[in-house]
Design an enzyme around this catalytic site. Structure first.
Site, PDB file in Angstrom:
ATOM      1  CD  GLU A 181      42.123  39.643  52.077  1.00 39.14           C
ATOM      2  OE1 GLU A 181      42.496  40.494  52.915  1.00 39.14           O
ATOM      3  OE2 GLU A 181      41.840  39.940  50.894  1.00 39.14           O
ATOM      4  CB  ALA A 190      45.959  31.212  45.740  1.00 41.73           C
ATOM      5  CG  PHE A 214      43.246  38.101  47.530  1.00 42.89           C
ATOM      6  CD1 PHE A 214      44.335  38.776  46.994  1.00 42.89           C
ATOM      7  CD2 PHE A 214      42.025  38.228  46.877  1.00 42.89           C
ATOM      8  CE1 PHE A 214      44.220  39.552  45.842  1.00 42.89           C
ATOM      9  CE2 PHE A 214      41.888  39.000  45.731  1.00 42.89           C
ATOM     10  CZ  PHE A 214      42.994  39.659  45.204  1.00 42.89           C
ATOM     11  CG  HIS A 271      46.560  39.460  41.120  1.00 38.46           C
ATOM     12  ND1 HIS A 271      47.393  40.536  41.213  1.00 38.46           N
ATOM     13  CD2 HIS A 271      45.465  39.770  41.849  1.00 38.46           C
ATOM     14  CE1 HIS A 271      46.812  41.470  41.962  1.00 38.46           C
ATOM     15  NE2 HIS A 271      45.652  41.033  42.365  1.00 38.46           N
TER      16      HIS A 271
END
Lengths: 322, 326
Positions: free
Chosen positions: B56, B80, B82, B125
């Site tokens: 990322e 989001a 990540f 998550h």
């Protein structure tokens, strides 16, 4: 690749003197209270900045970190505008909004210095991708210290740069200290160039205070990157004369003895080298340091005489359409 | 003319149209463009549409650098959360460049990520992190709640010269809606009044807009007319529309899926308390997620989240029509 020779060597010496004297003057101004931000000086590391940036063009992109003055100056930034920036003036490169750690000089391709160790490294990938997508022969160069190599995003960058074969030249200034900590306390890998070995990119470790060696190594990588090669890693072993920041008491290391430093000093070494190579005679060099000293004093004067930025500038800089 | 599309397809339609319109738009991320058959690769080729490793920081870093060099990258982040792996790039690099450079550079990137997937995806998550991004000057944050807005806000995000965090709500992914044909732009900083009413103002974002509308429908049966406002972007935030509505209704309920202390609703509550206090006939009530990690087990998940019942109860409380008040 251009061979290093007489006129070029004198230009490099002039660049190194400008950086050396600029940094020393900044240190004085910090102690005198005329510059009061967080300042990291690159005294002793001038050879790397000069050997690398002197071979670059304004349409290449250069990124640096918290110790960025030398890189910006070597890339062509006006001494006066860098000094004005450190003094927080409206005429500074970044109108006083960036300061020492965040110099940007788009006119000369100096796209940005960032203050978080290693944060600049993945960003440099993007300029390399842009060069590749446009089919240009421009390159992206990023300066970082050996401390940044232990951050995960360094490896992410090397992986992506090799995977996409980008014209990125990673220039590590290995001064043996990551902020206040010796490299040996951070990793078992002594050479940064060995860290990237599995990725198969062109890599070499040079004595970064040997300007001829640094010039040659970088020049070779640059020529290849311009012709579609890359990425590359150049590790330059160098020496940080000052502490991590101005005001650092430096209790974690012994200062070099003066004679020991003279053996390492990239300016003295290039002067001796040039004389030995008969590029120039010693007396031809007299004006170089004096000329740089004059430029630095002009820069200080420019900074002192420049106005402070208006407060209203702040909101207008948050968004591009503001 | 309009056509019906699922929310997610509306987003992709906007990206596709912008890529056709502007060659500087790039699109990359993990697990995409892995075959030549993928429609975006087919249309735009592997130079502009790329699969990235699970890196990322490098993905967002390369987007920033490409933007500095004149491109307009859209980074597909999927979740989001990540982005949290790359906090330095998202919060402390991309939004800082313009200001720190004294206006010399801009960073036109779009960080596209889903959020709020409270469907048994448990603690890591499902977060609603929008207010985290909202609090960083230089970032813009879009939170569409309808298919049409999803399309229009994405197109605007891509054309914006600033870094934009574009947060699409995972629970809305397959919700269908009418989407205008062709080029369609929704301006940033303009709230949408999704239902007009005179008794109470309810503000929601993303999935909670539907909770507010569901509650408003039920309240109408009790003779209460609720006005429902969707800010659509939270940075910039259209406070004016909210203040005007509160001036009319005198009552405000804020619905947010985020944990209370990191919610958009808390920011709005503070602004209305300061700038709209004279309009308020009762204290503001916030219906937010509980300050807890989203649990896995379904009834526990429901327990921590806002729902129509909680919104109805909050409205009854601010209007003084509840049987029991706190």
């Amino acid at each position: 690749m251009d061979e290093l020779g007489g006129e070029q060597a004198i230009r490099l010496l002039a660049t190194m003197w400008r950086i050396r004297l600029f940094e020393e003057r900044v240190g004085q101004l910090v102690r005198a209270g005329e510059i009061d931000g967080l300042i990291h000086l690159s005294t002793g590391q001038e050879g790397v900045a000069a050997a690398v940036c002197s071979q670059l063009r304004d349409d290449d992109h250069v990124y640096s970190g918290h110790r960025a003055h030398g890189h910006a100056i070597a890339q062509g930034a006006s001494l006066g505008r860098v000094m004005a920036e450190l003094m927080g003036r409206d005429t500074g490169l970044c109108r006083g909004l960036g300061g020492s750690m965040h110099l940007v000089d788009v006119e000369h391709g100096f796209m940005g210095a960032t203050g978080v160790v290693g944060g600049n490294v993945p960003i440099a990938l993007g300029s390399a991708l842009a060069a590749r997508l446009r089919g240009l022969d421009t390159v992206s160069v990023v300066f970082f210290g050996d401390g940044a190599v232990q951050a995960g995003h360094f490896t992410e960058t090397v992986n992506l740069a090799t995977l996409w074969r980008l014209p990125l030249i990673l220039v590590c200034e290995n001064n043996g200290f990551a902020e206040f900590t010796p490299r040996s306390a951070h990793t078992v890998v002594e050479r940064v160039s060995d860290v990237v070995a599995p990725y198969g990119l062109g890599r070499v470790t040079v004595d970064g205070n040997d300007v001829q060696a640094t010039w040659d190594a970088f020049g070779g990588f640059l020529q290849s990157a311009r012709a579609g090669g890359g990425p590359f890693l150049l590790e330059c072993l160098t020496h940080r004369v000052r502490g991590h920041y101005e005001g650092d008491p430096g209790r974690y290391r012994e200062a070099l003895a003066e004679e020991e430093w003279q053996e390492k000093d990239p300016i003295i070494r290039l002067e001796r080298h040039g004389v030995a190579e008969e590029w120039f005679a010693e007396d031809e060099l007299r004006g170089v340091a004096a000329g740089a000293a004059e430029e630095v004093e002009d820069a200080v004067r420019f900074g002192r005489e420049s106005p402070l930025p208006p407060a209203g500038i702040v909101e207008s800089m948050v968004y591009a359409d503001a | 003319m309009a056509h019906e599309l699922p929310y997610i397809a509306a987003i992709l339609e906007a990206i596709q149209l912008e890529m056709e319109r502007d060659e500087s738009v790039l699109y990359f991320g993990q697990n995409m463009a892995t075959t030549e058959n993928e429609p975006f690769v087919d249309a735009f080729g592997n130079d502009r549409v790329r699969v990235t490793p699970i890196s990322e920081t490098a993905e967002i870093g390369i987007a920033i650098g490409a933007a500095l060099a004149g491109y307009r990258p859209v980074v597909e982040l999927y979740m989001a959360e990540f982005m949290l792996v790359a906090m330095d790039q998202v919060l402390n690099e991309a939004p800082r460049f313009r200001g720190m450079s004294g206006g010399q550079v801009t960073v036109p990137i779009v960080l596209k990520a889903g959020y709020g997937f409270t469907a048994g995806w448990a603690g890591q998550h499902t977060g609603t992190l929008s207010a985290l991004f909202m609090g960083v000057p230089g970032l813009k944050v879009a939170v569409p709640s309808t298919a049409a807005d999803a399309k229009g806000l994405m197109a605007t995000a891509i054309r914006d010269d600033n870094p934009v965090v574009y947060l699409h709500h995972y629970l809305l992914t397959l919700d269908h809606g009418e989407v205008p044909d062709g080029e369609y732009l929704v301006p940033f900083g303009e709230a949408s009044v999704r239902r007009e009413g005179s008794d109470v103002t309810i503000v929601g974002t993303g999935w909670t807009v539907d909770r507010a509308l569901g509650a408003a429908e039920r309240l109408a049966g009790e003779g209460i007319q609720a006005e429902v406002i969707d800010p659509r972007t939270i940075a910039p935030l259209d406070l004016q529309t909210i203040l005007e509505s509160v001036d009319k209704t005198g009552h405000l309920v804020l619905v947010d899926q985020a944990t209370r202390h990191a919610s958009v609703s808390t920011v709005i509550a503070g602004e209305v308390a300061e700038h709209g206090f004279g309009s308020l006939k009762a204290p503001i009530v916030q219906v937010t997620g509980l300050d807890a990690t989203i649990p896995y087990s379904e009834p526990l998940e429901a327990y921590v989240l806002p729902d129509d019942d909680k919104v109805v109860a909050a409205v009854q409380r601010v209007l003084g029509t509840a049987h029991v008040t706190a």
